[in-house]
Design a protein around this motif. Structure first.
Motif, PDB file in Angstrom:
ATOM      1  N   THR A  22       0.831  -1.200   0.000  1.00  0.00           N
ATOM      2  CA  THR A  22       0.000   0.000   0.000  1.00  0.00           C
ATOM      3  C   THR A  22       0.866   1.251   0.000  1.00  0.00           C
ATOM      4  N   ALA A  23       1.931   1.259   0.771  1.00  0.00           N
ATOM      5  CA  ALA A  23       2.837   2.406   0.798  1.00  0.00           C
ATOM      6  C   ALA A  23       3.513   2.591  -0.557  1.00  0.00           C
ATOM      7  N   PHE A  24       3.903   1.504  -1.194  1.00  0.00           N
ATOM      8  CA  PHE A  24       4.531   1.588  -2.513  1.00  0.00           C
ATOM      9  C   PHE A  24       3.555   2.138  -3.547  1.00  0.00           C
ATOM     10  N   ALA A  25       2.305   1.708  -3.504  1.00  0.00           N
ATOM     11  CA  ALA A  25       1.293   2.225  -4.428  1.00  0.00           C
ATOM     12  C   ALA A  25       1.065   3.722  -4.202  1.00  0.00           C
ATOM     13  N   ALA A  26       1.088   4.149  -2.955  1.00  0.00           N
ATOM     14  CA  ALA A  26       0.927   5.574  -2.648  1.00  0.00           C
ATOM     15  C   ALA A  26       2.099   6.382  -3.186  1.00  0.00           C
ATOM     16  N   VAL A  27       3.306   5.842  -3.092  1.00  0.00           N
ATOM     17  CA  VAL A  27       4.483   6.544  -3.611  1.00  0.00           C
ATOM     18  C   VAL A  27       4.412   6.655  -5.126  1.00  0.00           C
ATOM     19  N   ILE A  28       3.958   5.609  -5.792  1.00  0.00           N
ATOM     20  CA  ILE A  28       3.799   5.673  -7.247  1.00  0.00           C
ATOM     21  C   ILE A  28       2.792   6.758  -7.615  1.00  0.00           C
ATOM     22  N   GLY A  29       1.691   6.813  -6.890  1.00  0.00           N
ATOM     23  CA  GLY A  29       0.699   7.861  -7.129  1.00  0.00           C
ATOM     24  C   GLY A  29       1.253   9.245  -6.880  1.00  0.00           C
ATOM     25  N   LEU A  30       2.057   9.387  -5.848  1.00  0.00           N
ATOM     26  CA  LEU A  30       2.677  10.673  -5.544  1.00  0.00           C
ATOM     27  C   LEU A  30       3.586  11.116  -6.682  1.00  0.00           C
ATOM     28  N   TYR A  31       4.427  10.226  -7.170  1.00  0.00           N
ATOM     29  CA  TYR A  31       5.337  10.584  -8.246  1.00  0.00           C
ATOM     30  C   TYR A  31       4.596  10.818  -9.560  1.00  0.00           C
ATOM     31  N   ALA A  32       3.522  10.095  -9.813  1.00  0.00           N
ATOM     32  CA  ALA A  32       2.715  10.362 -11.003  1.00  0.00           C
ATOM     33  C   ALA A  32       2.098  11.759 -10.920  1.00  0.00           C
ATOM     34  N   GLY A  33       1.637  12.129  -9.742  1.00  0.00           N
ATOM     35  CA  GLY A  33       1.080  13.467  -9.553  1.00  0.00           C
ATOM     36  C   GLY A  33       2.128  14.550  -9.708  1.00  0.00           C
ATOM     37  N   ARG A  34       3.321  14.328  -9.197  1.00  0.00           N
ATOM     38  CA  ARG A  34       4.407  15.306  -9.359  1.00  0.00           C
ATOM     39  C   ARG A  34       4.771  15.467 -10.830  1.00  0.00           C
ATOM     40  N   TYR A  35       4.815  14.355 -11.561  1.00  0.00           N
ATOM     41  CA  TYR A  35       5.151  14.401 -12.987  1.00  0.00           C
ATOM     42  C   TYR A  35       4.085  15.180 -13.757  1.00  0.00           C
ATOM     43  N   LEU A  36       2.823  14.882 -13.475  1.00  0.00           N
ATOM     44  CA  LEU A  36       1.729  15.573 -14.155  1.00  0.00           C
ATOM     45  C   LEU A  36       1.734  17.059 -13.807  1.00  0.00           C
ATOM     46  N   GLU A  37       1.975  17.378 -12.553  1.00  0.00           N
ATOM     47  CA  GLU A  37       2.019  18.776 -12.130  1.00  0.00           C
ATOM     48  C   GLU A  37       3.118  19.542 -12.874  1.00  0.00           C
ATOM     49  N   ARG A  38       4.277  18.931 -13.027  1.00  0.00           N
ATOM     50  CA  ARG A  38       5.368  19.589 -13.748  1.00  0.00           C
ATOM     51  C   ARG A  38       5.030  19.773 -15.216  1.00  0.00           C
ATOM     52  N   ARG A  39       4.381  18.784 -15.830  1.00  0.00           N
ATOM     53  CA  ARG A  39       3.992  18.917 -17.234  1.00  0.00           C
ATOM     54  C   ARG A  39       2.943  20.008 -17.402  1.00  0.00           C
ATOM     55  N   LEU A  40       2.002  20.095 -16.477  1.00  0.00           N
ATOM     56  CA  LEU A  40       0.987  21.142 -16.570  1.00  0.00           C
ATOM     57  C   LEU A  40       1.589  22.528 -16.355  1.00  0.00           C
ATOM     58  N   ALA A  41       2.550  22.630 -15.473  1.00  0.00           N
ATOM     59  CA  ALA A  41       3.202  23.918 -15.216  1.00  0.00           C
ATOM     60  C   ALA A  41       3.994  24.384 -16.420  1.00  0.00           C
ATOM     61  N   ASP A  42       4.552  23.437 -17.180  1.00  0.00           N
ATOM     62  CA  ASP A  42       5.310  23.781 -18.384  1.00  0.00           C
ATOM     63  C   ASP A  42       4.417  23.977 -19.596  1.00  0.00           C
ATOM     64  N   GLY A  43       3.134  23.655 -19.469  1.00  0.00           N
ATOM     65  CA  GLY A  43       2.202  23.778 -20.577  1.00  0.00           C
ATOM     66  C   GLY A  43       2.300  22.666 -21.603  1.00  0.00           C
ATOM     67  N   ARG A  44       2.815  21.508 -21.188  1.00  0.00           N
ATOM     68  CA  ARG A  44       2.978  20.384 -22.130  1.00  0.00           C
ATOM     69  C   ARG A  44       1.868  19.357 -22.032  1.00  0.00           C
ATOM     70  N   ALA A  45       0.947  19.529 -21.130  1.00  0.00           N
ATOM     71  CA  ALA A  45      -0.100  18.508 -20.986  1.00  0.00           C
ATOM     72  C   ALA A  45      -1.439  19.070 -21.367  1.00  0.00           C
TER      73      ALA A  45
END
Length: 61
Positions: A38-61
């Motif tokens: 469960t902790a590993f799944a939460a970390v994957i979700g956290l990193y997916a959210g960070r990746y998406l946030e960075r793409r949205l901030a750069d205007g690439r998503a």
């Protein structure tokens, strides 16, 4: 790179502690397999959210 590794370890430990605490309080036991998966799944979700946030901030998503 070192910063990301430290963040990964800290986040994994935090989620594992939270999951173990929840399981111990509400279910009376905290199996290691359930806690870590469960902790590993939460970390994957956290990193997916960070990746998406960075793409949205750069205007690439």
């Amino acid at each position: 790179m070192l910063r990301e590794i430290i963040i990964l370890i800290a986040v994994l430990a935090g989620f594992a502690a939270a999951v173990a605490g929840y399981l111990a309080v509400f279910h009376g036991e905290a199996p290691l397999k359930e806690t870590l998966s469960t902790a590993f799944a939460a970390v994957i979700g956290l990193y997916a959210g960070r990746y998406l946030e960075r793409r949205l901030a750069d205007g690439r998503a």
